[in-house]
Design a protein around this motif. Structure first.
Motif, PDB file in Angstrom:
ATOM      1  N   THR A 186     -12.828  -2.411  -7.650  1.00 27.60           N
ATOM      2  CA  THR A 186     -11.456  -1.908  -7.671  1.00 27.60           C
ATOM      3  C   THR A 186     -11.356  -0.779  -8.681  1.00 27.60           C
ATOM      4  N   ARG A 187     -10.819   0.353  -8.242  1.00 27.74           N
ATOM      5  CA  ARG A 187     -10.695   1.522  -9.113  1.00 27.74           C
ATOM      6  C   ARG A 187      -9.221   1.735  -9.476  1.00 27.74           C
ATOM      7  N   ILE A 188      -8.961   1.770 -10.786  1.00 30.15           N
ATOM      8  CA  ILE A 188      -7.593   1.930 -11.287  1.00 30.15           C
ATOM      9  C   ILE A 188      -7.536   3.122 -12.235  1.00 30.15           C
ATOM     10  N   ASN A 231      -7.600   2.786  -6.124  1.00 24.14           N
ATOM     11  CA  ASN A 231      -6.865   1.737  -5.414  1.00 24.14           C
ATOM     12  C   ASN A 231      -5.468   1.558  -5.996  1.00 24.14           C
ATOM     13  N   GLY A 232      -5.336   1.869  -7.291  1.00 27.07           N
ATOM     14  CA  GLY A 232      -4.046   1.701  -7.940  1.00 27.07           C
ATOM     15  C   GLY A 232      -3.889   2.638  -9.120  1.00 27.07           C
ATOM     16  N   ILE A 233      -2.630   2.995  -9.404  1.00 26.81           N
ATOM     17  CA  ILE A 233      -2.318   3.884 -10.527  1.00 26.81           C
ATOM     18  C   ILE A 233      -1.199   3.259 -11.352  1.00 26.81           C
ATOM     19  N   LEU A 234      -1.407   3.195 -12.665  1.00 29.48           N
ATOM     20  CA  LEU A 234      -0.392   2.697 -13.588  1.00 29.48           C
ATOM     21  C   LEU A 234       0.129   3.868 -14.412  1.00 29.48           C
ATOM     22  N   ILE A 235       1.429   4.155 -14.298  1.00 29.78           N
ATOM     23  CA  ILE A 235       2.047   5.213 -15.100  1.00 29.78           C
ATOM     24  C   ILE A 235       2.496   4.582 -16.412  1.00 29.78           C
ATOM     25  N   ALA A 239       1.904   9.522  -1.513  1.00 29.65           N
ATOM     26  CA  ALA A 239       1.071   8.479  -0.915  1.00 29.65           C
ATOM     27  C   ALA A 239       1.635   8.037   0.434  1.00 29.65           C
ATOM     28  N   ALA A 240       2.954   7.893   0.508  1.00 28.86           N
ATOM     29  CA  ALA A 240       3.591   7.486   1.763  1.00 28.86           C
ATOM     30  C   ALA A 240       3.443   8.574   2.826  1.00 28.86           C
ATOM     31  N   LYS A 241       3.613   9.818   2.416  1.00 32.28           N
ATOM     32  CA  LYS A 241       3.517  10.949   3.342  1.00 32.28           C
ATOM     33  C   LYS A 241       2.120  11.055   3.942  1.00 32.28           C
ATOM     34  N   GLU A 242       1.101  10.805   3.110  1.00 27.24           N
ATOM     35  CA  GLU A 242      -0.283  10.938   3.564  1.00 27.24           C
ATOM     36  C   GLU A 242      -0.882   9.600   3.996  1.00 27.24           C
ATOM     37  N   LYS A 243      -0.035   8.542   4.004  1.00 24.64           N
ATOM     38  CA  LYS A 243      -0.480   7.193   4.370  1.00 24.64           C
ATOM     39  C   LYS A 243      -1.705   6.774   3.553  1.00 24.64           C
ATOM     40  N   ALA A 244      -1.647   7.092   2.263  1.00 29.02           N
ATOM     41  CA  ALA A 244      -2.752   6.776   1.350  1.00 29.02           C
ATOM     42  C   ALA A 244      -2.690   5.310   0.932  1.00 29.02           C
ATOM     43  N   ASP A 245      -3.839   4.686   0.888  1.00 28.83           N
ATOM     44  CA  ASP A 245      -3.933   3.265   0.553  1.00 28.83           C
ATOM     45  C   ASP A 245      -4.074   3.103  -0.962  1.00 28.83           C
ATOM     46  N   VAL A 246      -2.997   3.407  -1.685  1.00 30.27           N
ATOM     47  CA  VAL A 246      -3.022   3.322  -3.146  1.00 30.27           C
ATOM     48  C   VAL A 246      -1.692   2.745  -3.634  1.00 30.27           C
ATOM     49  N   SER A 247      -1.772   1.797  -4.564  1.00 24.38           N
ATOM     50  CA  SER A 247      -0.571   1.180  -5.140  1.00 24.38           C
ATOM     51  C   SER A 247      -0.217   1.898  -6.436  1.00 24.38           C
ATOM     52  N   ILE A 274      -2.911  -5.071 -10.315  1.00 20.22           N
ATOM     53  CA  ILE A 274      -4.133  -5.706  -9.812  1.00 20.22           C
ATOM     54  C   ILE A 274      -3.800  -6.716  -8.712  1.00 20.22           C
ATOM     55  N   THR A 275      -2.727  -7.472  -8.900  1.00 20.15           N
ATOM     56  CA  THR A 275      -2.300  -8.433  -7.875  1.00 20.15           C
ATOM     57  C   THR A 275      -1.930  -7.719  -6.579  1.00 20.15           C
ATOM     58  N   MET A 276      -1.227  -6.599  -6.691  1.00 23.09           N
ATOM     59  CA  MET A 276      -0.856  -5.818  -5.502  1.00 23.09           C
ATOM     60  C   MET A 276      -2.097  -5.327  -4.763  1.00 23.09           C
ATOM     61  N   ILE A 277      -3.074  -4.827  -5.514  1.00 18.93           N
ATOM     62  CA  ILE A 277      -4.303  -4.305  -4.908  1.00 18.93           C
ATOM     63  C   ILE A 277      -5.056  -5.425  -4.191  1.00 18.93           C
ATOM     64  N   ARG A 278      -5.152  -6.584  -4.838  1.00 16.90           N
ATOM     65  CA  ARG A 278      -5.860  -7.714  -4.232  1.00 16.90           C
ATOM     66  C   ARG A 278      -5.185  -8.164  -2.942  1.00 16.90           C
ATOM     67  N   PHE A 279      -3.850  -8.147  -2.937  1.00 16.75           N
ATOM     68  CA  PHE A 279      -3.135  -8.547  -1.729  1.00 16.75           C
ATOM     69  C   PHE A 279      -3.397  -7.559  -0.593  1.00 16.75           C
ATOM     70  N   VAL A 280      -3.352  -6.269  -0.915  1.00 20.89           N
ATOM     71  CA  VAL A 280      -3.632  -5.243   0.103  1.00 20.89           C
ATOM     72  C   VAL A 280      -5.043  -5.428   0.651  1.00 20.89           C
ATOM     73  N   ASN A 281      -6.008  -5.664  -0.242  1.00 18.72           N
ATOM     74  CA  ASN A 281      -7.399  -5.835   0.188  1.00 18.72           C
ATOM     75  C   ASN A 281      -7.583  -7.081   1.051  1.00 18.72           C
ATOM     76  N   SER A 282      -6.771  -8.112   0.795  1.00 15.54           N
ATOM     77  CA  SER A 282      -6.898  -9.355   1.562  1.00 15.54           C
ATOM     78  C   SER A 282      -6.460  -9.184   3.016  1.00 15.54           C
TER      79      SER A 282
END
Length: 244
Positions: A3-5, A79-83, A99-107, A234-242
């Motif tokens: 997982t890349r953050i 996979n995820g970005i924390l501001i 991300a929504a416009k490009e349908k990118a799989d990133v939280s 991290i929880t959001m990313i894991r759910f998406v991956n599941s």
């Protein structure tokens, strides 16, 4: 699968990024997670102390995160970005929109959203301790417009915002700890009767345990916004991956 953050410090203070990294590395296991750190460029303010510097930091950072596909910080490489700024920072919405416009799989997670939603879920009275006084109306207005107006958060839980009257970069100075503790005791705990005190600035990162020990008898929970933000991300990313 690793997982890349990306943890984004939108101001240009490298010392703040170092502090964030130290806190995260003490708290999180890195076995299945690679965390990278981004510091705002020189054109970004050295500290974010209000609405104007929030906008300036967004304008300085956004092109480096969403426009240059060759950059190591390009948002779709994670996979995820924390501001890492405790506010309704415009970077959160801007990157989410792209991300929504490009349908990118990133939280994408901001510290304000993750902290307030956590407090609402646990159902305990909470208040915020922040840096300078300029943040009091900004944070109160953000809570009112984003969470309370639509009853997203139980209004009876929200108690208000308190200022340490210190600048962001001074919050981590050991010589200021006693002043911070006294203000929290007088205002957040006694006056506002808070069960949870949100450490409402990334500059507080790493002080959670020290404050918890200081107020052990009060039973107050001190919420490190970096820690809870990263846990939720991290929880959001894991759910998406599941779902894949």
């Amino acid at each position: 699968m690793e997982t890349r953050i990306l943890v984004v410090n939108p101001n240009s203070s490298k010392s703040m990024t170092v502090s964030l990294r130290e806190t995260i590395e003490k708290t999180f296991s890195m076995e299945s997670c690679k965390i990278s750190y981004f510091t705002g460029p020189e054109t970004s303010p050295p500290q974010i102390d209000g609405q104007e510097t929030s906008i300036k930091s967004m304008e300085a950072c956004l092109p480096l995160l969403i426009d240059d596909q060759e950059s190591v910080y390009y948002f779709q490489k994670f996979n995820g970005i924390l501001i890492a700024c405790f506010s309704d920072h415009p970077l959160v919405a801007k990157i989410k929109d792209r991300a929504a416009k490009e349908k990118a799989d990133v939280s994408i997670v901001g510290l304000l959203d993750s902290s307030i939603n956590y407090c609402n879920l646990v159902g305990k009275k909470f208040s915020i301790i922040t840096s300078n006084k300029e943040w009091i109306p900004i944070l109160n207005n953000s809570l009112e417009s984003k969470f309370l107006t639509g009853n997203t958060v139980n209004k009876n839980l929200w108690k208000g915002t308190v200022s340490t009257d210190l600048q962001v970069l001074d919050l981590h100075s050991p010589e200021n700890f006693q002043q911070i503790a006294e203000i929290i005791h007088r205002e957040n705990i006694r006056k506002l009767d808070s069960d949870i005190v949100i450490l409402g600035c990334a500059g507080f990162s790493g002080l959670q345990n020290k404050l918890a020990k200081t107020f052990q008898r009060d039973g107050t929970l001190f919420l490190d916004t970096i820690e809870i933000g990263l846990q939720i991300l991290i929880t959001m990313i894991r759910f998406v991956n599941s779902q894949k």
